[in-house]
Scaffold this motif. Sequence first.
Motif: not given
Length: 399
Positions: A74, A78, A104, A108
């Motif tokens: 993550t 990001t 993502r 996710h």
Amino acid sequence: MAPEPNSEEDAYFDHNPPPSRTTLARHLALARAFIARHAAASPPRRVVLVTSGGTTVPLENQTVRFIDNFSAGTRGATSAEHFLRAGYAVIFLHRQFSLLPFSRHYSHNTNCFLDFLTTTPSAASAGNEKTQEQVVVQQQHQRKMAAVLREYQRARADDALLLLPFVSIAEYLWHLRELARALQPLGGAALFYLAAAVSDFFVPRERMAEHKIQSSEEFSAVAAAAGAGEVVPAARMAGKALVIDLDPVPKFLKRLVDGWAPAAMIVSFKLETDPAILTQKAEYALKKYAHHLVIGNLLSTRKWEVVFVSVLEGEKWIRVPRRRRTKSSSGVEALVGKAAAAESLKASPGSLEDGPQKDANEEEVDISEDGEPLVEIESLIIPEVKRLHEEFIARNSHR
């Protein structure tokens, strides 16, 4: 003067070849071409190597069983998006099937990606009475998905994002060394942002079982008899117990500064679970590996606060304002601020803790209960890293 070879680190590469030299060579060729394009741009574009996701530790040469960690990537995925927004070209060295920049937002998610889509009939074409179904994004998701798609397409059109996957600890370390060497011509314009969760232990190639470790006592005895006289595997059955003897992974972080990328700026991360030692461990890592910035974070608060520890600026906490924090099923919001020393809790003028930060693309972020945009902490981290990188380049240009 070139640094003296480090026998332990050099021995690792001598005895632990990459799982696929062909894959490594192909990835390196892509990276060199990518770096050359951005170095030749007018003006030249800075390039950041973002590492992301976890590394596996295979227990067998023909790998069935392995040790892994929980990292989904993550932070890295990001951060890569925010680096692109900040004008960097990004080499994204990521664990295969971990989170990727842009996708993502949908991979996710507790909802299946197909839940964002629907079908709608299109008008019948001339001479064809049958209507053709079309797949479209549901109305309530179109604004956000369109914004994400625009950014992704812009990155692709600018050739600003190179995705390179790895799986095992050996693949990661080989890629890191070779990519670091490929980035050397950029000098200080190269930035390393080491967000991958790298294993501290591994099984040396010469002590790795060739075939799948048998859990049955009868078959494990047969396998042991067949391998009699050979080196005892590091992972093996001993009676009814699985025994695993792991070696520590040589600490290559210092090698980045000393030999692989001596002119680049190196940013590494320190993850801890104990608030009492977080800052100390970050300071220790900064001195031991001679990196330029260590970003410390607690497992339970990593989505809401981090601490920057650097030689030039010392300790600086960055926090998302309370009402702007994204939700986290594993986070413990009551622990925010617990790791900070008493004096660091006092926000200095202009601190990022002074109030909500204005996001450049409000349409792309979720909305809190009071109608204000939620803030990903990476949107605060990357501008600070960029500022420090600019200072790093300016300082070294005068030497």
